[in-house]
Design a protein around this motif. Structure first.
Motif, PDB file in Angstrom:
ATOM      1  N   LEU A 129       0.872  -1.175   0.000  1.00  0.00           N
ATOM      2  CA  LEU A 129       0.000   0.000   0.000  1.00  0.00           C
ATOM      3  C   LEU A 129       0.907   1.222   0.000  1.00  0.00           C
ATOM      4  O   LEU A 129       1.600   1.496   0.988  1.00  0.00           O
ATOM      5  CB  LEU A 129      -0.925  -0.021   1.219  1.00  0.00           C
ATOM      6  N   ARG A 130       0.892   1.911  -1.120  1.00  0.00           N
ATOM      7  CA  ARG A 130       1.791   3.054  -1.338  1.00  0.00           C
ATOM      8  C   ARG A 130       0.990   4.350  -1.237  1.00  0.00           C
ATOM      9  O   ARG A 130      -0.016   4.497  -1.944  1.00  0.00           O
ATOM     10  CB  ARG A 130       2.419   2.899  -2.722  1.00  0.00           C
ATOM     11  N   GLU A 131       1.431   5.270  -0.393  1.00  0.00           N
ATOM     12  CA  GLU A 131       0.796   6.589  -0.358  1.00  0.00           C
ATOM     13  C   GLU A 131       1.122   7.258  -1.688  1.00  0.00           C
ATOM     14  O   GLU A 131       2.241   7.174  -2.175  1.00  0.00           O
ATOM     15  CB  GLU A 131       1.354   7.394   0.831  1.00  0.00           C
ATOM     16  N   LEU A 132       0.145   7.944  -2.305  1.00  0.00           N
ATOM     17  CA  LEU A 132       0.344   8.322  -3.703  1.00  0.00           C
ATOM     18  C   LEU A 132       0.253   9.815  -4.013  1.00  0.00           C
ATOM     19  O   LEU A 132       0.514  10.214  -5.139  1.00  0.00           O
ATOM     20  CB  LEU A 132      -0.685   7.554  -4.565  1.00  0.00           C
ATOM     21  N   THR A 133      -0.139  10.630  -3.048  1.00  0.00           N
ATOM     22  CA  THR A 133      -0.286  12.053  -3.405  1.00  0.00           C
ATOM     23  C   THR A 133       0.581  12.980  -2.552  1.00  0.00           C
ATOM     24  O   THR A 133       0.386  14.197  -2.563  1.00  0.00           O
ATOM     25  CB  THR A 133      -1.765  12.495  -3.307  1.00  0.00           C
ATOM     26  N   GLY A 134       1.496  12.403  -1.779  1.00  0.00           N
ATOM     27  CA  GLY A 134       2.362  13.245  -0.955  1.00  0.00           C
ATOM     28  C   GLY A 134       3.822  12.940  -1.224  1.00  0.00           C
ATOM     29  O   GLY A 134       4.196  12.463  -2.291  1.00  0.00           O
ATOM     30  N   ASP A 135       4.656  13.241  -0.202  1.00  0.00           N
ATOM     31  CA  ASP A 135       6.081  12.871  -0.257  1.00  0.00           C
ATOM     32  C   ASP A 135       6.864  13.772  -1.217  1.00  0.00           C
ATOM     33  O   ASP A 135       6.369  14.796  -1.690  1.00  0.00           O
ATOM     34  CB  ASP A 135       6.198  11.380  -0.642  1.00  0.00           C
ATOM     35  N   ILE A 136       8.038  13.351  -1.529  1.00  0.00           N
ATOM     36  CA  ILE A 136       8.956  14.169  -2.335  1.00  0.00           C
ATOM     37  C   ILE A 136       8.465  14.350  -3.772  1.00  0.00           C
ATOM     38  O   ILE A 136       8.896  15.253  -4.476  1.00  0.00           O
ATOM     39  CB  ILE A 136      10.374  13.536  -2.280  1.00  0.00           C
ATOM     40  N   TYR A 137       7.510  13.511  -4.223  1.00  0.00           N
ATOM     41  CA  TYR A 137       6.989  13.648  -5.584  1.00  0.00           C
ATOM     42  C   TYR A 137       6.145  14.911  -5.735  1.00  0.00           C
ATOM     43  O   TYR A 137       5.959  15.400  -6.853  1.00  0.00           O
ATOM     44  CB  TYR A 137       6.142  12.433  -5.970  1.00  0.00           C
ATOM     45  N   PHE A 138       5.568  15.379  -4.637  1.00  0.00           N
ATOM     46  CA  PHE A 138       4.685  16.545  -4.717  1.00  0.00           C
ATOM     47  C   PHE A 138       5.165  17.716  -3.859  1.00  0.00           C
ATOM     48  O   PHE A 138       4.612  18.802  -3.938  1.00  0.00           O
ATOM     49  CB  PHE A 138       3.259  16.151  -4.305  1.00  0.00           C
ATOM     50  N   GLY A 139       6.171  17.482  -3.005  1.00  0.00           N
ATOM     51  CA  GLY A 139       6.588  18.509  -2.049  1.00  0.00           C
ATOM     52  C   GLY A 139       7.200  19.738  -2.711  1.00  0.00           C
ATOM     53  O   GLY A 139       7.892  19.642  -3.723  1.00  0.00           O
ATOM     54  N   LYS A 140       6.908  20.873  -2.134  1.00  0.00           N
ATOM     55  CA  LYS A 140       7.499  22.130  -2.598  1.00  0.00           C
ATOM     56  C   LYS A 140       8.199  22.783  -1.416  1.00  0.00           C
ATOM     57  O   LYS A 140       7.786  22.577  -0.282  1.00  0.00           O
ATOM     58  CB  LYS A 140       6.406  23.044  -3.138  1.00  0.00           C
ATOM     59  N   PRO A 141       9.252  23.573  -1.595  1.00  0.00           N
ATOM     60  CA  PRO A 141       9.793  23.975  -2.894  1.00  0.00           C
ATOM     61  C   PRO A 141      10.648  22.901  -3.559  1.00  0.00           C
ATOM     62  O   PRO A 141      11.098  21.961  -2.916  1.00  0.00           O
ATOM     63  CB  PRO A 141      10.646  25.189  -2.541  1.00  0.00           C
ATOM     64  N   ARG A 142      10.860  23.103  -4.836  1.00  0.00           N
ATOM     65  CA  ARG A 142      11.706  22.227  -5.632  1.00  0.00           C
ATOM     66  C   ARG A 142      12.258  23.038  -6.782  1.00  0.00           C
ATOM     67  O   ARG A 142      11.681  24.047  -7.184  1.00  0.00           O
ATOM     68  CB  ARG A 142      10.902  21.039  -6.148  1.00  0.00           C
ATOM     69  N   GLY A 143      13.343  22.630  -7.307  1.00  0.00           N
ATOM     70  CA  GLY A 143      13.874  23.359  -8.460  1.00  0.00           C
ATOM     71  C   GLY A 143      15.385  23.296  -8.528  1.00  0.00           C
ATOM     72  O   GLY A 143      16.029  22.416  -7.938  1.00  0.00           O
ATOM     73  N   VAL A 144      15.946  24.244  -9.246  1.00  0.00           N
ATOM     74  CA  VAL A 144      17.393  24.376  -9.371  1.00  0.00           C
ATOM     75  C   VAL A 144      17.726  25.821  -8.972  1.00  0.00           C
ATOM     76  O   VAL A 144      17.017  26.741  -9.370  1.00  0.00           O
ATOM     77  CB  VAL A 144      17.856  24.099 -10.823  1.00  0.00           C
ATOM     78  N   ARG A 145      18.725  25.998  -8.125  1.00  0.00           N
ATOM     79  CA  ARG A 145      19.065  27.337  -7.628  1.00  0.00           C
ATOM     80  C   ARG A 145      20.574  27.397  -7.366  1.00  0.00           C
ATOM     81  O   ARG A 145      21.296  26.415  -7.559  1.00  0.00           O
ATOM     82  CB  ARG A 145      18.311  27.609  -6.326  1.00  0.00           C
TER      83      ARG A 145
END
Ligand SMILES: NC(=O)C1=CN([C@@H]2O[C@H](COP(=O)(O)OP(=O)(O)OC[C@H]3O[C@@H](n4cnc5c(N)ncnc54)[C@H](O)[C@@H]3O)[C@@H](O)[C@H]2O)C=CC1
Ligand SMILES: CC(C)CC(=O)C(=O)O
Ligand SMILES: [Mg+2]
Length: 358
Positions: A129-145
């Motif tokens: 049973l995998r949680e599917l709408t959270g975690d690092i796949y959806f977390g913000k902020p994200r990007g290149v800086r």
């Protein structure tokens, strides 16, 4: 009652495998309203967006979605928001499909197709049973800086955010305990609490929720150990609950225990019981267009659709029985082929399942 089913074939082998699952659904002779729409790279080519508003609206207005797969290397240099994978991530987010059930079951006929010895995997039946709408796949902020501190200060860095809110952990934990109650009452929560704050938080909440399920034996395992135990002694597991990233990786690993990733179906459910059903694999561009992909994970996903979203368990049983029969008859797509069996194409496997349904 007419059930509305949205069919989103997608890219690569998606259309080939979904076609077989739709044939199976139609053969059940039920009043299904089946509507198809483009998604992923196919939708980008047609509408310049991987998840066009009309596709999302169709999915939301349906009782259930049958999804193939999205993605192709040719889209990998597009800006991220236009990449095909955003379609499945967007559907999960927009429909609130937070609970991803991935059952890894070894059919006895495939014991030799598994990458493990038959004596290690025979009888395997685990539920991830995998949680599917959270975690690092959806977390913000994200990007290149540009890094502001640390040994690489002033250099470019990529970053993502792993995060889980308490209600997100609670709701998936409740589903996991409830699933374990219906099975062998053993739940293993997989995390990386020895390193990650998010994981320690996840573990603390799972322990709190466990108070409501005294009949379930709860254990915890670090994800690196879980990856190892899955190939050492997979039958030690009953239900595994874990976050989005770890569940993505562990379920691909578990798929090989069943003989092939082409055998692992999945159901992604939201709080309203609406669901999206898809094989656990991707669009397999390396074998697309050759009529050699294994359609069984998708056909088994259609069975899960009938059981979980349409409350038609007897029809799901019929499909699963037909799959068992074709395997017992020795029919195999290339990914599960071994000496002494008969190699069939994608469409021939679909033909065989249809025949076995009757
Ligand atoms: N839910 C989705 O739509 C997913 C999409 N993807 C996307 O799929 C594309 C390909 O990704 P990969 O990492 O190669 O993963 P993949 O799962 O598509 O393929 C991995 C390997 O498994 C084989 N395989 C997969 N499904 C099979 C089937 N039904 N029958 C026989 N062999 C099968 C492929 O030929 C390949 O060798 C990428 O663009 C990726 O982002 C990946 C995973 C899930
Ligand atoms: C686009 C990916 C997150 C899809 C995937 O790998 C999966 O859901 O298993
Ligand atoms: Mg995956």
């Amino acid at each position: 009652m007419t059930h509305k089913i949205a069919v989103l074939p997608g890219d690569g082998i998606g259309p080939e495998i979904v076609e077989q699952a739709v044939r199976v659904l139609r053969a059940l002779d039920q009043p299904f309203q089946i509507d198809e729409a483009k998604v992923g790279g196919a939708a980008f080519d047609a509408f310049e967006h991987p998840l066009p508003p009309a596709t999302l609206a169709l999915a939301k207005a349906s009782s259930a979605v049958l999804f193939g797969a999205v993605g192709d290397w040719k889209y990998d240099s597009l800006p991220r928001e236009f990449r095909p994978e955003q379609a499945i991530l967007g559907l999960r987010r927009e429909m609130g499909l937070f609970a991803n059930f991935r059952p890894a079951i070894l059919y006895p006929e495939l014991a030799n197709a598994s990458s493990l010895k038959p004596e290690v995997v025979a009888g395997l039946d685990i539920l991830i049973l995998r949680e599917l709408t959270g975690d690092i796949y959806f977390g913000k902020p994200r990007g290149v800086r540009t890094a502001e501190d640390g040994p690489f200060k002033g250099e470019r860095e990529g970053y993502d955010t792993m995060r889980y809110a308490e209600p997100e952990v609670r709701r998936i934990a409740h589903l996991a305990f409830q699933a374990a109650m219906k099975r062998n009452k053993r739940l293993c929560s997989v995390d990386k609490a020895n390193v990650l704050e998010t994981s320690q938080f996840w573990r603390d909440i799972v322990i709190e929720v466990s108070q409501e399920y005294p009949d379930v034996a709860l254990s915890h395992m670090y994800v690196d150990n879980a990856a190892m135990q899955l190939v050492r002694a997979p039958r030690e597991f009953d239900v595994i609950v874990t976050g989005n990233l770890f569940g993505d990786i562990l379920s691909d690993e578990a798929s090989m225990l069943t003989g092939s990733i082409g055998m692992l179906p999945s159901a992604s459910l939201n709080a309203a019981g609406q669901g999206l059903y898809e094989p656990s694999h991707g669009s397999a561009p390396d074998i697309a267009g050759k009529n050699i992909a294994n359609p069984l994970a998708t056909i088994l996903s259609a069975a899960m659709l009938l059981r979980y979203s349409l409350d038609l368990s007897p029809l799901a049983d019929r499909i699963e029985g037909a799959v068992r029969k074709v395997l017992a008859d020795g029919l195999r797509t290339a990914d599960i082929f071994e000496d002494g069996t008969t190699k069939v194409s994608t469409s021939e496997m679909g033909d065989a399942v249809l025949k076995a349904l009757r």
